[in-house]
Design a protein around this motif. Sequence first.
Motif, mmCIF file in Angstrom:
data_model
loop_
_atom_site.group_PDB
_atom_site.id
_atom_site.type_symbol
_atom_site.label_atom_id
_atom_site.label_comp_id
_atom_site.label_asym_id
_atom_site.label_seq_id
_atom_site.Cartn_x
_atom_site.Cartn_y
_atom_site.Cartn_z
ATOM 1 N N UNK A 38 0.843 -1.198 0.000
ATOM 2 C CA UNK A 38 0.000 0.000 0.000
ATOM 3 C C UNK A 38 0.874 1.242 0.000
ATOM 4 N N UNK A 39 0.676 2.092 -0.994
ATOM 5 C CA UNK A 39 1.450 3.333 -1.107
ATOM 6 C C UNK A 39 0.701 4.454 -0.413
ATOM 7 N N UNK A 40 1.415 5.178 0.429
ATOM 8 C CA UNK A 40 0.829 6.335 1.127
ATOM 9 C C UNK A 40 1.736 7.537 0.932
ATOM 10 N N UNK A 41 1.174 8.711 1.139
ATOM 11 C CA UNK A 41 1.963 9.932 1.057
ATOM 12 C C UNK A 41 2.826 10.100 2.294
ATOM 13 N N UNK A 42 3.510 11.236 2.358
ATOM 14 C CA UNK A 42 4.404 11.525 3.483
ATOM 15 C C UNK A 42 4.267 12.982 3.870
ATOM 16 N N UNK A 43 4.764 13.324 5.062
ATOM 17 C CA UNK A 43 4.731 14.716 5.499
ATOM 18 C C UNK A 43 5.685 15.565 4.665
ATOM 19 N N UNK A 44 6.632 14.918 3.968
ATOM 20 C CA UNK A 44 7.526 15.616 3.050
ATOM 21 C C UNK A 44 6.880 15.598 1.667
ATOM 22 N N UNK A 45 6.625 16.758 1.120
ATOM 23 C CA UNK A 45 5.940 16.860 -0.168
ATOM 24 C C UNK A 45 6.701 16.117 -1.267
ATOM 25 N N UNK A 46 5.970 15.352 -2.064
ATOM 26 C CA UNK A 46 6.564 14.624 -3.176
ATOM 27 C C UNK A 46 7.119 13.267 -2.812
ATOM 28 N N UNK A 47 7.121 12.929 -1.539
ATOM 29 C CA UNK A 47 7.658 11.655 -1.088
ATOM 30 C C UNK A 47 6.512 10.676 -0.835
ATOM 31 N N UNK A 48 6.770 9.387 -1.037
ATOM 32 C CA UNK A 48 5.775 8.364 -0.729
ATOM 33 C C UNK A 48 6.439 7.207 0.006
ATOM 34 N N UNK A 49 5.626 6.427 0.693
ATOM 35 C CA UNK A 49 6.078 5.231 1.400
ATOM 36 C C UNK A 49 5.241 4.054 0.921
ATOM 37 N N UNK A 66 11.939 14.414 10.083
ATOM 38 C CA UNK A 66 11.357 13.085 9.910
ATOM 39 C C UNK A 66 10.537 13.065 8.619
ATOM 40 N N UNK A 67 10.358 11.890 8.050
ATOM 41 C CA UNK A 67 9.645 11.740 6.767
ATOM 42 C C UNK A 67 8.430 10.840 6.935
ATOM 43 N N UNK A 68 7.683 11.040 7.990
ATOM 44 C CA UNK A 68 6.607 10.122 8.381
ATOM 45 C C UNK A 68 5.556 9.916 7.303
ATOM 46 N N UNK A 69 4.979 8.710 7.269
ATOM 47 C CA UNK A 69 3.895 8.435 6.330
ATOM 48 C C UNK A 69 2.592 9.085 6.765
ATOM 49 N N UNK A 70 1.742 9.360 5.788
ATOM 50 C CA UNK A 70 0.381 9.785 6.063
ATOM 51 C C UNK A 70 -0.513 8.544 6.126
ATOM 52 N N UNK A 71 -1.678 8.637 6.752
ATOM 53 C CA UNK A 71 -2.566 7.473 6.810
ATOM 54 C C UNK A 71 -3.032 7.069 5.417
ATOM 55 N N UNK A 72 -3.306 5.778 5.217
ATOM 56 C CA UNK A 72 -3.846 5.343 3.926
ATOM 57 C C UNK A 72 -5.254 5.895 3.718
ATOM 58 N N UNK A 73 -5.675 5.902 2.480
ATOM 59 C CA UNK A 73 -7.004 6.412 2.142
ATOM 60 C C UNK A 73 -8.072 5.667 2.946
ATOM 61 N N UNK A 106 -20.439 1.440 12.279
ATOM 62 C CA UNK A 106 -19.281 0.606 11.980
ATOM 63 C C UNK A 106 -18.229 1.401 11.209
ATOM 64 N N UNK A 107 -16.981 1.212 11.586
ATOM 65 C CA UNK A 107 -15.856 1.883 10.932
ATOM 66 C C UNK A 107 -14.805 0.848 10.538
ATOM 67 N N UNK A 108 -14.090 1.148 9.460
ATOM 68 C CA UNK A 108 -13.070 0.239 8.943
ATOM 69 C C UNK A 108 -11.763 0.993 8.750
ATOM 70 N N UNK A 109 -10.669 0.415 9.240
ATOM 71 C CA UNK A 109 -9.342 1.023 9.118
ATOM 72 C C UNK A 109 -8.361 0.011 8.535
ATOM 73 N N UNK A 110 -7.571 0.445 7.562
ATOM 74 C CA UNK A 110 -6.513 -0.398 7.016
ATOM 75 C C UNK A 110 -5.404 -0.532 8.050
ATOM 76 N N UNK A 111 -4.922 -1.763 8.251
ATOM 77 C CA UNK A 111 -3.860 -2.022 9.221
ATOM 78 C C UNK A 111 -2.580 -2.416 8.503
ATOM 79 N N UNK A 112 -1.454 -1.870 8.954
ATOM 80 C CA UNK A 112 -0.142 -2.272 8.463
ATOM 81 C C UNK A 112 0.464 -3.256 9.457
#
Length: 261
Positions: free
Chosen positions: A146-157, A235-242, A173-179
């Motif tokens: 799963x590709x997600x964005x990052x707090x650094x613009x233009x970067x992905x994880x 830090x280059x932390x990931x953003x949450x998945x969609x 009911x709520x659903x969250x993707x888990x890594x």
Amino acid sequence: MTVEFAQAWQDWKAEREKTLADPYGWLALVSLDWLEDSPRTYPGLPGRWWQDAEAAYVDPAGGQLRHEGALLTDVHRFELVNSGAGTRVTAGSVEIEIARRSGHLIRVHDPKAPVLHAFHGVPAYEPDPAWVLTGRFEPFDEPRPTTVGAVVEGLSHVYTAPGRVVFERDGVEYTLTAFNGKTGGYSILFTDATSGVTTYAANRSLPVAEAAEDGTVILDFNRAVNLPCAFTDFATCPLPPEGNHLPFAVEAGEKLPYERQ
């Protein structure tokens, strides 16, 4: 709330803050530089550093650099996993972290870092048993990169998602993707209605223990934590998945760090 519940949370919080105060941890970061394709030097650091499509490299060029305890005397190659763990080179009293985040970067961890010395804990909501929820883990047929964005613009994880967690709150009911979690179990990156208000805007992370045989998992939002980017710009932390945004206020876990207020 029982005394035991409150004490367990206080013990967890104390250990969490002890980890953050590590002299070579995230709060010790003082710089972040992206390596280039040609060898070059960086201010205050010995050696010449560069990258290619496969790896990062350093030529100590007479400087005192050590990797895994051994003195580097020639060009050294670092082949790293993208979005995975980095490695460190010691230079005097600092540690130079090399990591792969699409391209390769170097970050300096200095025990004299101002942020580290100013650290006096992390503000958090008071523990509340009402924020300990039961859910179920639903594995995917195959783990999904799963590709997600990052707090650094233009970067992905890119992370591996083994499945999703489903839970209910107030009858919805709520659903969250888990890594995959770093030390087992799962890690859930999420935002909610407190994000950017009382908690860090970009993300928080909820560790979840491995599911029981029947798929049951426990979501203890009292232990939702900030990622390193909440404390430091290096830090280059990931953003949450969609889809990992909760439309209600999760008034539990860590709040916006003092360093960002």
